[in-house]
Scaffold this motif. Structure first.
Motif, PDB file in Angstrom:
ATOM      1  N   ALA A   1       0.825  -1.203   0.000  1.00 11.48           N
ATOM      2  CA  ALA A   1       0.000   0.000   0.000  1.00 11.48           C
ATOM      3  C   ALA A   1       0.856   1.247   0.000  1.00 11.48           C
ATOM      4  N   ALA A   2       2.055   1.144   0.570  1.00  7.21           N
ATOM      5  CA  ALA A   2       2.943   2.310   0.621  1.00  7.21           C
ATOM      6  C   ALA A   2       3.716   2.469  -0.676  1.00  7.21           C
ATOM      7  N   GLY A   3       3.503   1.609  -1.632  1.00  9.40           N
ATOM      8  CA  GLY A   3       4.177   1.726  -2.919  1.00  9.40           C
ATOM      9  C   GLY A   3       5.344   0.759  -3.035  1.00  9.40           C
ATOM     10  N   GLY A   4       5.716   0.096  -1.973  1.00  5.37           N
ATOM     11  CA  GLY A   4       6.811  -0.875  -2.015  1.00  5.37           C
ATOM     12  C   GLY A   4       6.279  -2.211  -2.441  1.00  5.37           C
ATOM     13  N   ALA A   5       7.075  -2.939  -3.163  1.00  3.08           N
ATOM     14  CA  ALA A   5       6.647  -4.254  -3.614  1.00  3.08           C
ATOM     15  C   ALA A   5       7.108  -5.298  -2.608  1.00  3.08           C
ATOM     16  N   THR A   6       6.341  -6.325  -2.528  1.00  5.25           N
ATOM     17  CA  THR A   6       6.758  -7.444  -1.681  1.00  5.25           C
ATOM     18  C   THR A   6       7.216  -8.564  -2.585  1.00  5.25           C
ATOM     19  N   ARG A   7       8.133  -9.347  -2.075  1.00  5.76           N
ATOM     20  CA  ARG A   7       8.619 -10.479  -2.875  1.00  5.76           C
ATOM     21  C   ARG A   7       7.576 -11.575  -2.886  1.00  5.76           C
ATOM     22  N   PRO A   8       7.527 -12.336  -3.959  1.00  4.31           N
ATOM     23  CA  PRO A   8       6.593 -13.458  -3.983  1.00  4.31           C
ATOM     24  C   PRO A   8       6.979 -14.461  -2.897  1.00  4.31           C
ATOM     25  N   GLY A   9       5.964 -15.021  -2.260  1.00  8.13           N
ATOM     26  CA  GLY A   9       6.211 -16.035  -1.233  1.00  8.13           C
ATOM     27  C   GLY A   9       6.367 -15.437   0.152  1.00  8.13           C
ATOM     28  N   THR A  10       6.422 -14.108   0.262  1.00  7.14           N
ATOM     29  CA  THR A  10       6.495 -13.500   1.587  1.00  7.14           C
ATOM     30  C   THR A  10       5.217 -12.730   1.816  1.00  7.14           C
ATOM     31  N   ALA A  11       4.773 -12.743   3.023  1.00  5.61           N
ATOM     32  CA  ALA A  11       3.525 -12.061   3.339  1.00  5.61           C
ATOM     33  C   ALA A  11       3.831 -10.708   3.935  1.00  5.61           C
ATOM     34  N   ALA A  12       2.931  -9.809   3.744  1.00  8.02           N
ATOM     35  CA  ALA A  12       3.066  -8.485   4.344  1.00  8.02           C
ATOM     36  C   ALA A  12       2.880  -8.609   5.845  1.00  8.02           C
ATOM     37  N   PRO A  13       3.415  -7.663   6.636  1.00  9.79           N
ATOM     38  CA  PRO A  13       3.275  -7.766   8.086  1.00  9.79           C
ATOM     39  C   PRO A  13       1.835  -7.891   8.539  1.00  9.79           C
ATOM     40  N   GLY A  14       0.920  -7.220   7.920  1.00  7.26           N
ATOM     41  CA  GLY A  14      -0.484  -7.322   8.298  1.00  7.26           C
ATOM     42  C   GLY A  14      -1.018  -8.721   8.079  1.00  7.26           C
ATOM     43  N   ASN A  15      -0.561  -9.378   6.998  1.00  6.27           N
ATOM     44  CA  ASN A  15      -1.020 -10.733   6.713  1.00  6.27           C
ATOM     45  C   ASN A  15      -0.462 -11.722   7.724  1.00  6.27           C
ATOM     46  N   GLN A  16       0.771 -11.486   8.181  1.00  4.11           N
ATOM     47  CA  GLN A  16       1.347 -12.376   9.201  1.00  4.11           C
ATOM     48  C   GLN A  16       0.535 -12.298  10.479  1.00  4.11           C
ATOM     49  N   ALA A  17       0.139 -11.088  10.873  1.00  2.76           N
ATOM     50  CA  ALA A  17      -0.663 -10.938  12.084  1.00  2.76           C
ATOM     51  C   ALA A  17      -2.009 -11.624  11.909  1.00  2.76           C
ATOM     52  N   ALA A  18      -2.598 -11.487  10.715  1.00  2.00           N
ATOM     53  CA  ALA A  18      -3.879 -12.128  10.464  1.00  2.00           C
ATOM     54  C   ALA A  18      -3.725 -13.646  10.482  1.00  2.00           C
ATOM     55  N   GLY A  19      -2.599 -14.142   9.957  1.00  2.00           N
ATOM     56  CA  GLY A  19      -2.356 -15.578   9.962  1.00  2.00           C
ATOM     57  C   GLY A  19      -2.195 -16.113  11.375  1.00  2.00           C
ATOM     58  N   SER A  20      -1.474 -15.370  12.224  1.00  2.00           N
ATOM     59  CA  SER A  20      -1.282 -15.847  13.595  1.00  2.00           C
ATOM     60  C   SER A  20      -2.585 -15.776  14.373  1.00  2.00           C
ATOM     61  N   ASP A  21      -3.438 -14.766  14.061  1.00  2.00           N
ATOM     62  CA  ASP A  21      -4.746 -14.697  14.695  1.00  2.00           C
ATOM     63  C   ASP A  21      -5.594 -15.901  14.297  1.00  2.00           C
ATOM     64  N   ALA A  22      -5.533 -16.265  13.027  1.00  2.00           N
ATOM     65  CA  ALA A  22      -6.300 -17.413  12.563  1.00  2.00           C
ATOM     66  C   ALA A  22      -5.811 -18.694  13.234  1.00  2.00           C
ATOM     67  N   GLU A  23      -4.483 -18.818  13.379  1.00  2.00           N
ATOM     68  CA  GLU A  23      -3.935 -19.995  14.064  1.00  2.00           C
ATOM     69  C   GLU A  23      -4.353 -20.004  15.530  1.00  2.00           C
ATOM     70  N   PHE A  24      -4.290 -18.829  16.152  1.00  2.00           N
ATOM     71  CA  PHE A  24      -4.717 -18.723  17.553  1.00  2.00           C
ATOM     72  C   PHE A  24      -6.177 -19.116  17.697  1.00  2.00           C
ATOM     73  N   ASP A  25      -7.020 -18.636  16.800  1.00  2.00           N
ATOM     74  CA  ASP A  25      -8.443 -18.963  16.846  1.00  2.00           C
ATOM     75  C   ASP A  25      -8.669 -20.459  16.677  1.00  2.00           C
ATOM     76  N   GLU A  26      -7.917 -21.062  15.772  1.00  2.00           N
ATOM     77  CA  GLU A  26      -8.063 -22.497  15.526  1.00  2.00           C
ATOM     78  C   GLU A  26      -7.666 -23.307  16.759  1.00  2.00           C
ATOM     79  N   ILE A  27      -6.547 -22.932  17.372  1.00  2.00           N
ATOM     80  CA  ILE A  27      -6.089 -23.635  18.572  1.00  2.00           C
ATOM     81  C   ILE A  27      -7.077 -23.434  19.713  1.00  2.00           C
ATOM     82  N   ALA A  28      -7.560 -22.206  19.877  1.00  2.00           N
ATOM     83  CA  ALA A  28      -8.526 -21.916  20.942  1.00  2.00           C
ATOM     84  C   ALA A  28      -9.799 -22.720  20.741  1.00  2.00           C
ATOM     85  N   GLU A  29     -10.249 -22.857  19.499  1.00  2.00           N
ATOM     86  CA  GLU A  29     -11.461 -23.616  19.209  1.00  2.00           C
ATOM     87  C   GLU A  29     -11.268 -25.099  19.523  1.00  2.00           C
ATOM     88  N   LEU A  30     -10.102 -25.651  19.166  1.00  2.00           N
ATOM     89  CA  LEU A  30      -9.822 -27.056  19.490  1.00  2.00           C
ATOM     90  C   LEU A  30      -9.808 -27.288  20.990  1.00  2.00           C
TER      91      LEU A  30
END
Length: 182
Positions: free
Chosen positions: A146-175
């Motif tokens: 969004a800031a105009g910088g490109a990300t490399r393929p295969g790497t997630a933006a910092p916001g996506n990493q946080a969203a991924g860890s939240d999803a993992e946390f939610d999955e573990i909490a649900e189990l």
């Protein structure tokens, strides 16, 4: 009165007294308290049927003679204080509230009322408010793309990493929640 008759009278009176108390608390008390009172109700009959009533009678006689011959020295006072503190801690621990079934059901109802995401897990803001943790929200402006910088393929933006860890946390909490582990 003969000792045998006295023992059976005391056994019956104590058993009936404890049974009445157990019946009175049956609906209102926690399960562990009701079980404790049921055990106490059965104890006098068990002592009598094991033939230990004369031993209990002897113990009471011995305790009475000990109290009558007690000399209150500083060492004895120390023992009295320690025994009193011990009894206070043991009995006082029963007054500390424990989590009851009604508390767990209320917590589940509160969790069910929280807003949910598309995946069915609690919304991050609701989870953060419930746990007392807060984290700054990740907006589109904070990502390199969004800031105009490109990300490399295969790497997630910092916001996506946080969203991924939240999803993992939610999955573990649900189990854990499904297995009854809070």
């Amino acid at each position: 009165m003969q000792p045998d008759v006295l023992h059976i009278v005391i056994t019956v009176v104590l058993t009936l007294l404890f049974a009445v108390v157990t019946a009175l608390i049956w609906r209102r008390a926690q399960v562990k308290t009701v079980f404790w009172w049921i055990g106490l109700t059965l104890l006098p009959a068990g002592v009598y049927l094991l033939g230990l009533a004369p031993a209990v009678d002897g113990a009471i006689t011995t305790l009475t003679s000990w109290v009558q011959g007690l000399v209150l020295t500083p060492l004895v006072w120390t023992g009295i204080v320690l025994a009193g503190l011990s009894a206070l801690l043991m009995l006082g621990s029963r007054l500390i509230p424990s989590e009851s079934l009604a508390d767990r059901r209320a917590a589940r109802k509160d969790a069910a009322k929280q807003p949910r995401t598309a995946s069915g897990s609690p919304a991050p803001s609701a989870r953060a408010a419930a746990s007392g943790r807060t984290r700054p929200a990740v907006t589109g402006r904070d990502t390199p793309a969004a800031a105009g910088g490109a990300t490399r393929p295969g790497t997630a933006a910092p916001g996506n990493q946080a969203a991924g860890s939240d999803a993992e946390f939610d999955e573990i909490a649900e189990l854990l929640r499904k297995r009854g582990i809070n």
